[in-house]
Design a protein around this motif. Structure first.
Motif, PDB file in Angstrom:
ATOM      1  N   ASP A  51       0.944  -1.422   0.080  1.00 45.32           N
ATOM      2  CA  ASP A  51       0.048   0.002  -0.067  1.00 45.32           C
ATOM      3  C   ASP A  51       0.907   1.319   0.101  1.00 45.32           C
ATOM      4  N   LEU A  52       2.218   1.043   0.454  1.00 42.53           N
ATOM      5  CA  LEU A  52       2.866   2.396   0.757  1.00 42.53           C
ATOM      6  C   LEU A  52       3.004   3.357  -0.411  1.00 42.53           C
ATOM      7  N   GLN A  53       3.783   2.737  -1.463  1.00 40.19           N
ATOM      8  CA  GLN A  53       3.815   3.704  -2.612  1.00 40.19           C
ATOM      9  C   GLN A  53       2.445   4.457  -2.971  1.00 40.19           C
ATOM     10  N   ALA A  54       1.639   3.414  -3.185  1.00 40.04           N
ATOM     11  CA  ALA A  54       0.186   4.200  -3.896  1.00 40.04           C
ATOM     12  C   ALA A  54      -0.242   5.415  -2.787  1.00 40.04           C
ATOM     13  N   VAL A  55      -0.383   5.026  -1.325  1.00 45.00           N
ATOM     14  CA  VAL A  55      -0.764   6.268  -0.657  1.00 45.00           C
ATOM     15  C   VAL A  55       0.264   7.428  -0.618  1.00 45.00           C
ATOM     16  N   LEU A  56       1.612   7.109  -0.547  1.00 44.36           N
ATOM     17  CA  LEU A  56       2.352   8.062  -0.723  1.00 44.36           C
ATOM     18  C   LEU A  56       2.209   9.049  -1.946  1.00 44.36           C
ATOM     19  N   ARG A  58      -0.662   9.033  -3.746  1.00 46.18           N
ATOM     20  CA  ARG A  58      -1.972   9.645  -3.832  1.00 46.18           C
ATOM     21  C   ARG A  58      -2.121  11.175  -2.913  1.00 46.18           C
ATOM     22  N   PHE A  59      -1.532  10.937  -1.740  1.00 45.49           N
ATOM     23  CA  PHE A  59      -1.538  11.957  -0.655  1.00 45.49           C
ATOM     24  C   PHE A  59      -0.514  13.079  -0.475  1.00 45.49           C
ATOM     25  N   ALA A  60       0.564  12.364  -1.011  1.00 46.65           N
ATOM     26  CA  ALA A  60       1.782  13.622  -0.982  1.00 46.65           C
ATOM     27  C   ALA A  60       2.055  14.258   0.129  1.00 46.65           C
ATOM     28  N   PRO A  61       2.326  13.312   1.445  1.00 46.14           N
ATOM     29  CA  PRO A  61       2.344  14.214   2.773  1.00 46.14           C
ATOM     30  C   PRO A  61       3.664  14.491   2.740  1.00 46.14           C
ATOM     31  N   HIS A  62       3.563  15.655   3.831  1.00 43.90           N
ATOM     32  CA  HIS A  62       4.706  16.526   4.179  1.00 43.90           C
ATOM     33  C   HIS A  62       5.226  15.775   5.364  1.00 43.90           C
ATOM     34  N   LEU A  63       4.495  15.279   6.124  1.00 39.71           N
ATOM     35  CA  LEU A  63       5.006  14.406   7.195  1.00 39.71           C
ATOM     36  C   LEU A  63       4.284  13.020   7.540  1.00 39.71           C
ATOM     37  N   VAL A  64       5.085  12.087   7.701  1.00 39.38           N
ATOM     38  CA  VAL A  64       4.580  10.528   7.737  1.00 39.38           C
ATOM     39  C   VAL A  64       5.022   9.964   9.246  1.00 39.38           C
ATOM     40  N   HIS A  65       3.847   9.723  10.029  1.00 34.72           N
ATOM     41  CA  HIS A  65       3.859   9.267  11.414  1.00 34.72           C
ATOM     42  C   HIS A  65       3.528   7.534  11.322  1.00 34.72           C
ATOM     43  N   PHE A  66       4.498   6.872  11.724  1.00 35.81           N
ATOM     44  CA  PHE A  66       4.087   5.357  11.763  1.00 35.81           C
ATOM     45  C   PHE A  66       3.754   5.003  13.122  1.00 35.81           C
ATOM     46  N   SER A  67       2.842   4.227  13.593  1.00 33.48           N
ATOM     47  CA  SER A  67       2.901   3.610  14.865  1.00 33.48           C
ATOM     48  C   SER A  67       2.652   2.201  14.623  1.00 33.48           C
ATOM     49  N   LEU A  93      12.853   1.137   3.128  1.00 27.48           N
ATOM     50  CA  LEU A  93      12.029   2.331   3.108  1.00 27.48           C
ATOM     51  C   LEU A  93      12.634   3.610   2.917  1.00 27.48           C
ATOM     52  N   GLN A  94      13.814   3.621   2.994  1.00 30.39           N
ATOM     53  CA  GLN A  94      14.549   4.970   2.849  1.00 30.39           C
ATOM     54  C   GLN A  94      14.412   5.197   1.243  1.00 30.39           C
ATOM     55  N   ALA A  95      14.468   3.980   0.426  1.00 29.54           N
ATOM     56  CA  ALA A  95      14.511   4.027  -0.820  1.00 29.54           C
ATOM     57  C   ALA A  95      13.212   4.546  -1.619  1.00 29.54           C
ATOM     58  N   LEU A  96      12.189   4.111  -0.655  1.00 31.29           N
ATOM     59  CA  LEU A  96      10.703   4.614  -1.037  1.00 31.29           C
ATOM     60  C   LEU A  96      10.562   5.953  -0.859  1.00 31.29           C
ATOM     61  N   PHE A  97      11.099   6.513   0.278  1.00 30.17           N
ATOM     62  CA  PHE A  97      10.770   7.791   0.438  1.00 30.17           C
ATOM     63  C   PHE A  97      11.698   8.637  -0.319  1.00 30.17           C
TER      64      PHE A  97
END
Length: 97
Positions: A51-56, A58-67, A93-97
């Motif tokens: 899901d990660l790539q698609a949600v990133l 689609r939403f183009a976040p400035h901040l990402v919080h993972f819990s 994860l680093q490569a994805l971001f």
């Protein structure tokens, strides 16, 4: 407008976390701030690595919080397609971001 993406995962084979309550609490705290109207929050509470790539994108976040859960070596525990934890290493994860 600042976009905050709240990602969370709690695989079936991990210790139960109160993720929905955490999202609620974060949103409530943000609403108390003067900047509340300029922050948009999107949450994904059972995030899978697929899901990660698609949600990133689609939403183009400035901040990402993972819990969720992780390991001592820095792996992050997402939820796999089978509902169980699926570890992702920091380099991926680093490569994805």
């Amino acid at each position: 407008m600042t976009h905050l993406l709240f990602l969370a995962a709690n695989g079936r084979n991990t210790t139960r976390l109160r993720l929905a309550a955490e999202v609620r609490d974060v949103k409530a705290e943000i609403q108390k701030t003067p900047a509340a109207t300029s922050i948009r929050i999107e949450d994904n509470l059972a995030v899978r690595p697929s899901d990660l790539q698609a949600v990133l994108l689609r939403f183009a976040p400035h901040l990402v919080h993972f819990s969720g859960h992780g390991t001592a070596v820095g792996d992050t525990a997402f939820q796999g397609d089978d509902g169980k934890k699926h570890l992702v290493d920091p380099q991926t994860l680093q490569a994805l971001f």
